[in-house]
Each structure stands twice: as structure tokens, then as C-alpha cells.
Design a protein around this motif. Structure first.
Motif, PDB file in Angstrom:
ATOM      1  N   SER A   1     -40.725   0.456  16.871  1.00 44.19           N
ATOM      2  CA  SER A   1     -40.567  -0.973  16.610  1.00 44.19           C
ATOM      3  C   SER A   1     -41.048  -1.322  15.203  1.00 44.19           C
ATOM      4  O   SER A   1     -40.399  -2.072  14.475  1.00 44.19           O
ATOM      5  N   GLN A   2     -42.200  -0.750  14.829  1.00 39.88           N
ATOM      6  CA  GLN A   2     -42.731  -1.032  13.488  1.00 39.88           C
ATOM      7  C   GLN A   2     -41.807  -0.480  12.408  1.00 39.88           C
ATOM      8  O   GLN A   2     -41.570  -1.122  11.384  1.00 39.88           O
ATOM      9  N   LYS A   3     -41.272   0.739  12.671  1.00 38.82           N
ATOM     10  CA  LYS A   3     -40.358   1.329  11.687  1.00 38.82           C
ATOM     11  C   LYS A   3     -39.105   0.471  11.543  1.00 38.82           C
ATOM     12  O   LYS A   3     -38.620   0.233  10.432  1.00 38.82           O
ATOM     13  N   LEU A   4     -38.577  -0.005  12.678  1.00 41.60           N
ATOM     14  CA  LEU A   4     -37.394  -0.870  12.638  1.00 41.60           C
ATOM     15  C   LEU A   4     -37.699  -2.159  11.878  1.00 41.60           C
ATOM     16  O   LEU A   4     -36.865  -2.665  11.123  1.00 41.60           O
ATOM     17  N   GLU A   5     -38.913  -2.673  12.092  1.00 46.21           N
ATOM     18  CA  GLU A   5     -39.337  -3.892  11.395  1.00 46.21           C
ATOM     19  C   GLU A   5     -39.343  -3.643   9.879  1.00 46.21           C
ATOM     20  O   GLU A   5     -38.863  -4.474   9.105  1.00 46.21           O
ATOM     21  N   HIS A   6     -39.883  -2.484   9.497  1.00 47.64           N
ATOM     22  CA  HIS A   6     -39.922  -2.156   8.064  1.00 47.64           C
ATOM     23  C   HIS A   6     -38.513  -2.001   7.506  1.00 47.64           C
ATOM     24  O   HIS A   6     -38.221  -2.445   6.391  1.00 47.64           O
ATOM     25  N   ILE A   7     -37.627  -1.364   8.294  1.00 48.27           N
ATOM     26  CA  ILE A   7     -36.229  -1.191   7.847  1.00 48.27           C
ATOM     27  C   ILE A   7     -35.573  -2.559   7.670  1.00 48.27           C
ATOM     28  O   ILE A   7     -34.906  -2.825   6.663  1.00 48.27           O
ATOM     29  N   CYS A   8     -35.777  -3.451   8.644  1.00 50.43           N
ATOM     30  CA  CYS A   8     -35.175  -4.788   8.585  1.00 50.43           C
ATOM     31  C   CYS A   8     -35.680  -5.560   7.375  1.00 50.43           C
ATOM     32  O   CYS A   8     -34.905  -6.213   6.673  1.00 50.43           O
ATOM     33  N   LYS A   9     -37.004  -5.470   7.148  1.00 53.98           N
ATOM     34  CA  LYS A   9     -37.569  -6.179   5.998  1.00 53.98           C
ATOM     35  C   LYS A   9     -36.995  -5.622   4.701  1.00 53.98           C
ATOM     36  O   LYS A   9     -36.667  -6.362   3.776  1.00 53.98           O
ATOM     37  N   GLY A  10     -36.870  -4.272   4.625  1.00 53.72           N
ATOM     38  CA  GLY A  10     -36.298  -3.634   3.447  1.00 53.72           C
ATOM     39  C   GLY A  10     -34.864  -4.068   3.234  1.00 53.72           C
ATOM     40  O   GLY A  10     -34.456  -4.390   2.106  1.00 53.72           O
TER      41      GLY A  10
ATOM     42  N   SER B   1     -52.643   5.211   9.240  1.00 55.89           N
ATOM     43  CA  SER B   1     -53.560   6.336   9.064  1.00 55.89           C
ATOM     44  C   SER B   1     -53.978   6.493   7.603  1.00 55.89           C
ATOM     45  O   SER B   1     -54.659   7.456   7.260  1.00 55.89           O
ATOM     46  N   GLY B   2     -53.573   5.547   6.751  1.00 54.33           N
ATOM     47  CA  GLY B   2     -53.938   5.622   5.331  1.00 54.33           C
ATOM     48  C   GLY B   2     -55.438   5.540   5.152  1.00 54.33           C
ATOM     49  O   GLY B   2     -56.079   4.641   5.684  1.00 54.33           O
ATOM     50  N   SER B   3     -55.999   6.501   4.381  1.00 54.92           N
ATOM     51  CA  SER B   3     -57.455   6.575   4.265  1.00 54.92           C
ATOM     52  C   SER B   3     -58.032   5.347   3.571  1.00 54.92           C
ATOM     53  O   SER B   3     -59.171   4.970   3.828  1.00 54.92           O
ATOM     54  N   ASP B   4     -57.240   4.695   2.700  1.00 56.44           N
ATOM     55  CA  ASP B   4     -57.776   3.495   2.037  1.00 56.44           C
ATOM     56  C   ASP B   4     -57.931   2.349   3.039  1.00 56.44           C
ATOM     57  O   ASP B   4     -58.895   1.584   2.991  1.00 56.44           O
TER      58      ASP B   4
ATOM     59  N   SER C   1     -45.091  -1.227   2.375  1.00 56.29           N
ATOM     60  CA  SER C   1     -45.111  -1.860   3.710  1.00 56.29           C
ATOM     61  C   SER C   1     -45.327  -0.844   4.827  1.00 56.29           C
ATOM     62  O   SER C   1     -45.585  -1.218   5.965  1.00 56.29           O
ATOM     63  N   TYR C   2     -45.227   0.482   4.531  1.00 51.93           N
ATOM     64  CA  TYR C   2     -45.354   1.482   5.591  1.00 51.93           C
ATOM     65  C   TYR C   2     -46.794   1.600   6.066  1.00 51.93           C
ATOM     66  O   TYR C   2     -47.736   1.343   5.319  1.00 51.93           O
ATOM     67  N   THR C   3     -46.933   2.023   7.340  1.00 51.69           N
ATOM     68  CA  THR C   3     -48.276   2.267   7.883  1.00 51.69           C
ATOM     69  C   THR C   3     -48.431   3.711   8.346  1.00 51.69           C
ATOM     70  O   THR C   3     -49.532   4.212   8.426  1.00 51.69           O
ATOM     71  N   MET C   4     -47.300   4.361   8.658  1.00 49.43           N
ATOM     72  CA  MET C   4     -47.395   5.697   9.250  1.00 49.43           C
ATOM     73  C   MET C   4     -47.150   6.788   8.213  1.00 49.43           C
ATOM     74  O   MET C   4     -46.356   6.620   7.293  1.00 49.43           O
ATOM     75  N   LYS C   5     -47.842   7.887   8.429  1.00 54.81           N
ATOM     76  CA  LYS C   5     -47.759   9.009   7.502  1.00 54.81           C
ATOM     77  C   LYS C   5     -46.313   9.497   7.388  1.00 54.81           C
ATOM     78  O   LYS C   5     -45.822   9.746   6.277  1.00 54.81           O
ATOM     79  N   GLU C   6     -45.623   9.638   8.532  1.00 57.90           N
ATOM     80  CA  GLU C   6     -44.261  10.180   8.490  1.00 57.90           C
ATOM     81  C   GLU C   6     -43.294   9.241   7.768  1.00 57.90           C
ATOM     82  O   GLU C   6     -42.336   9.690   7.133  1.00 57.90           O
ATOM     83  N   GLU C   7     -43.572   7.901   7.846  1.00 58.15           N
ATOM     84  CA  GLU C   7     -42.738   6.943   7.115  1.00 58.15           C
ATOM     85  C   GLU C   7     -42.840   7.200   5.609  1.00 58.15           C
ATOM     86  O   GLU C   7     -41.835   7.260   4.909  1.00 58.15           O
ATOM     87  N   ARG C   8     -44.096   7.355   5.156  1.00 58.91           N
ATOM     88  CA  ARG C   8     -44.315   7.555   3.720  1.00 58.91           C
ATOM     89  C   ARG C   8     -43.742   8.890   3.275  1.00 58.91           C
ATOM     90  O   ARG C   8     -43.130   8.995   2.221  1.00 58.91           O
ATOM     91  N   GLU C   9     -43.926   9.929   4.128  1.00 59.96           N
ATOM     92  CA  GLU C   9     -43.395  11.248   3.776  1.00 59.96           C
ATOM     93  C   GLU C   9     -41.874  11.215   3.711  1.00 59.96           C
ATOM     94  O   GLU C   9     -41.258  11.809   2.829  1.00 59.96           O
TER      95      GLU C   9
END
Lengths: 121, 392
Positions: free
Chosen positions: B327-336, A86-89, B362-370
Motif C-alpha cells: 500500500s505504501q509503495k502504491l502510494e509512493h507510485i501514485c504521488k510520483g 529502516s533508514g538509519s537517519d 519519499s521512500y521508506t523501505m530499503k528495497e524501494e530505494r534499492e
């Protein structure tokens, strides 16, 4: 004439839900598990809409979008990004690359149907 | 860290210091015994004494250095042991992290497979519900409020049958009425025939009188007598014909009357049967309408329930999509974690900041970044779109 839609996503469950939703609306649906698989299946020039995830192995959605726009017979084929991003960039990158719309997962079946209908209208 | 060179250095140093002390003592002793007191000897004695003093001092320092070397060697040994333990611990932590990564990947795969299977089953369930709803709606249209619904159509068909039977009964009544008219006409005809018979008898009487009068007239009345006789014969024939007609007409009248009576009785029975049939048919139609109404209500209820279940299934299917996010979050955790293992082995703590940024990117979701920002000191800003769909 039945409209043909390609769904590109590395998640089997997302492909399944999208396929089931669109088949119920009378669309013909083919699917691919990543960008590379999609390119290999884009050979007959009869796809009316491509719905693609962003983050996929082998080839991501934005690369697929750019590749498709370089293909003569698919230059004007509408492209819908269906992603958790959902990143705007990223959304801006999708717009610049020529996507018609950017839809955030998870999606309600009705929402997908309305979006597809609006794009194909 | 090697301890052996320090031990060797210590031994060599000890050897040289001991040799220097011994040499100084020998030189001092030799000079004192030679009893030659001159400037050179004095200088030698002084130098030797100084050398002895320095040597003794050096010996003291050497002893101290040796003690320090021993302490350092001991410390080095401890440090080596500590490093070995640390290295062992690092490898253990890395191995544990790799095990965790493998377990997370395994969970991710298992979750994906399970949810994919569930999604497929729910998709089929949704399709079956759609078919059921369509079928139920079709049934409602057949039994419900539609103009051509089954109950209404059946009622109309049966009403038409009843109407046809009523028309048939009406025709039968017309036949009875016609029979009565025929009977009446036959009676009138009988009466008229009786009048003819009466006239015929009077003609017979007249012809007899004419014959008598002709006989009185003699030869002149012979011809008239023949005519009178012929008239009497015709009158008799007419009378017999009239008698026959009356007899036949009576038979006809009786037959028509009998027929009319039977038709009337039959018609009365038909009317009773028709009334009974209509009553029964209307009763059955009402029962059918009631059943159809109940069925319609049930089908409406079924339709509503199926629609609610379909909505729930749709929600469930939508919720299954969260497996994709998980699944994507787990993938990011594994990569990290994988990067962490690599950095831990190569760069130690120096690479952790870079790793944090790499994970954030590497995050894609808003809640991941938050979540990342709230649990680290990362101050990176990242704008997100709020709408579910953005049209360009």
C-alpha cells in the motif's frame, strides 16, 4: 493490574494484527488511525506504552512522539516505533526524540510480544 | 504562433516594392523625354537608373523574401499543427496517467479492504485455534499422564470400592466363624447339661435309697425321709430343666448350623461374585485406560496439528502485513505519477530530475530505494538498519 497499550497506525490490518496479538497476551489495547487521533485519545493519562507507525496522514509518528514527550502525564511513557522505515537517519531521529525502540514491519507476533515485554519490564 | 501578420507584412512589402519600381520607371521615362541633358538630368538619370537597379535587385530579393516568408509560414503552420498535436498528446498522456493513478488508488483501497477483512478473519481463526489448543491440552491433562487424570482417578476409586467389598466379605467370614464357635459352645453346653442330667438321675436314685433307709429307721427317719423326698423332687426338676436345656440347645445348635451353612454358601457366592466383579471392573478399567490412552494420543496429535495450523496462521497474518508495504509503495507510485503529470504540464522535461529526487526522498523501505537506484542514475546513499528491532 492490566497494562494498557495504544496502537497508532493508518493501516487497519496492522492495527488488527497488533491488537489481536497483544489482547491474547492479556494487555488492554486501544487504537488510533493517525497521530492526531492518538492525541485526542490520550486524555486519561493511563497508557503504559504507545506503539506507533512513522508515516501517517494528519500527524506522523515522529511528530506524535515529540508531542507526547511535551505532555506532562505522558513524559515518561515508553514509545515504540513500528514502521517500514529502516533508514538509519530516521532511526537516529527516533532515538533523539525519546523512543524506546525501533521495530521494522512486518513483524512476527512473538517478536512484538517479546519487545513489548522487554520495554514494560 | 500567428501566420496572419507574416501574410500582411508580405502584402505590404509587395505593395511598397511595386510602387517604388513604378515610380522609378515613370521618373526615368520623364527625364528621357525632356531631352534636357545637363549634369542634374544626368545625375537624375544615374540616380534613377541606380534606383531602378536597386529596385529591381530589391524586387528580386523581395521575391526571395516572399518565397522564404511563404516557406516560413508553411513551416510555422506545420509547427503549429505539430504543437497542437504535441499539446493534444501531452494532455492525452496526462489524462492516461491520471486514469492510471485513479486505478492504482482504487486497487490500493480494494487491496487494503480485502486484506483487512482477511486479517480479521485469520485473527478470529487464530483465537479459535488457541481456544482449541487450550481445550485439547486440558483434555490431555485429564486423560493423560497427570497424577489426577480421569482414568487413574477412576481406577483408584474402583479399587477402593473393591477393597471395601473385600472387607465386607471378611466381616461375613468372621460372622460364619463366630457362628461355628457358637455352635461348638452349644454342643459343649449340651454335653455338660447331659452330665448334669446324669448326675440328677443318680441323685434321684440316691434320694430313693435315702427314703427307703429313712422308712427303715421309723419315727427317727421321718425327717430324713422328708429331706430325701425334697432332694428327689429337686433332682427331678433339675433333670427336667436339663432336658429342656438340651432340647433348646439342640434347636439352637441346629439353627446356628443352618445359619452357618447358609452364610458359608452365601460367602462362597459372594467371593465368586466379587472375583467376577473384580475381573469385569479390571477389564472395564483396562478398556478405559486403553481408550484414554488412544484419546490422549489423538488429543496430542490434535494439539500438534492445531499448533502447526496456528504457526501457519501466524505466518499468514505476518504476510498480510506486506499489504501495508504494498500500500505504501502504491502510494509512493501514485504521488510520483501525480507529480509527473503536474511537471509534464508545467515544466516539461526540466523538472524530471527534481521529480526523481523527490520520489527517492519519499521512500521508506530499503528495497524501494534499492529499486530506484538500480533503475535510475541516482547515486544517493541511504543507510538502513538491519535488525528487526533496535532498542535505545
Amino acid at each position: 493490574m492490566t497494562k494498557k497499550i495504544m496502537i497508532v497506525d493508518d493501516s487497519a490490518s496492522i492495527r488488527q494484527v497488533a491488537k489481536m496479538t497483544l489482547l491474547a497476551e492479556g494487555y488492554e489495547v486501544i487504537d488510533a488511525c493517525d497521530g492526531l487521533d492518538a492525541i485526542n485519545k490520550l486524555d486519561d493519562g493511563k497508557i503504559n506504552l504507545i506503539i506507533s507507525d512513522l508515516n501517517m496522514p494528519n500527524m506522523d509518528g515522529l511528530s506524535l512522539l515529540k508531542k507526547v514527550k511535551e505532555m506532562g502525564q505522558y513524559r515518561f511513557t515508553p514509545f515504540l516505533m513500528l514502521t517500514t522505515e529502516s533508514g538509519s537517519d530516521f532511526v537516529s531521529q527516533g532515538k533523539q526524540a525519546g523512543a524506546k525502540a525501533w521495530m521494522i514491519k512486518p513483524f512476527k507476533p512473538e517478536k512484538l510480544i517479546n519487545t513489548v515485554s522487554r520495554i514494560l519490564a | 504562433m500567428q501566420i496572419l501578420p507574416i501574410n500582411e507584412l508580405k502584402a505590404i512589402y509587395k505593395y511598397y516594392i511595386s510602387a517604388a519600381v513604378l515610380l522609378s520607371l515613370v521618373l526615368s521615362l520623364t527625364l528621357l523625354l525632356s531631352v534636357r541633358v545637363d549634369i542634374l538630368s544626368l545625375s537624375s538619370v544615374l540616380i534613377t537608373s541606380a534606383l531602378l537597379a536597386v529596385t529591381l535587385r530589391q524586387r528580386h530579393l523581395t521575391a526571395k523574401v516572399i518565397l522564404d516568408c511563404e516557406a516560413f509560414a508553411s513551416y510555422s503552420s506545420e509547427m503549429q499543427e505539430h504543437c497542437e498535436v504535441e499539446q493534444h498528446n501531452t494532455e492525452s498522456v496526462a489524462a492516461i496517467l491520471e486514469t492510471v493513478i485513479n486505478q492504482v488508488y482504487s486497487i490500493k483501497t480494494l487491496g487494503n479492504d480485502s486484506v483487512s477483512g482477511l486479517t480479521l478473519q485469520f485473527s478470529e481463526l487464530r483465537q479459535a485455534l488457541n481456544n482449541t489448543i487450550e481445550s485439547a491440552r486440558g483434555s490431555v491433562e485429564n486423560f493423560g499422564d497427570d497424577e489426577h487424570c480421569f482414568a487413574k482417578h477412576s481406577q483408584e476409586e474402583l479399587n477402593e470400592v473393591l477393597h471395601s467389598l473385600r472387607v465386607a466379605l471378611g466381616s461375613k467370614l468372621e460372622v460364619v466363624n463366630s457362628n461355628q464357635a457358637v455352635s461348638h459352645a452349644a454342643k459343649e453346653l449340651t454335653e455338660q447339661t447331659k452330665s448334669i442330667q446324669k448326675i440328677s438321675k443318680e441323685i434321684t436314685l440316691l434320694s430313693l435309697n435315702a427314703s427307703i433307709e429313712a422308712a427303715r429307721a421309723g419315727e427317727a427317719g421321718r425327717g430324713f425321709a422328708v429331706v430325701a423326698e425334697r432332694v428327689r423332687e429337686l433332682s427331678d426338676i433339675t433333670s427336667e430343666a436339663a432336658e429342656l436345656i438340651i432340647e433348646k440347645m439342640n434347636g439352637l445348635t441346629n439353627a446356628v448350623a443352618d445359619n452357618t451353612e447358609k452364610l458359608t454358601e452365601s460367602q462362597a457366592q459372594d467371593v465368586t461374585l466379587m472375583d467376577d466383579a473384580e475381573l469385569h471392573i479390571r477389564k472395564v478399567l483396562n478398556e478405559m485406560a486403553t481408550v484414554a490412552n488412544e484419546l490422549t494420543q489423538s488429543v496430542h496429535g490434535l494439539d500438534d496439528t492445531a499448533s502447526k495450523i496456528k504457526a501457519n496462521v501466524d505466518d499468514a497474518i505476518t504476510d498480510f502485513q506486506f499489504q501495508d508495504r504494498v500500500s505504501q509503495k502504491l502510494e509512493h507510485i501514485c504521488k510520483g505519477l501525480t507529480s509527473l503529470v503536474s511537471l509534464y504540464r508545467t515544466e516539461g522535461e526540466d523538472g524530471l530530475a527534481a521529480l526523481q529526487q523527490e520520489m527517492f526522498n519519499s521512500y521508506t523501505m530499503k528495497e524501494e530505494r534499492e529499486c530506484h537506484v538500480s533503475t535510475t542514475e541516482n547515486t544517493s546513499q541511504h543507510d538502513h538498519v538491519e535488525d528487526e528491532v533496535t532498542f535505545f
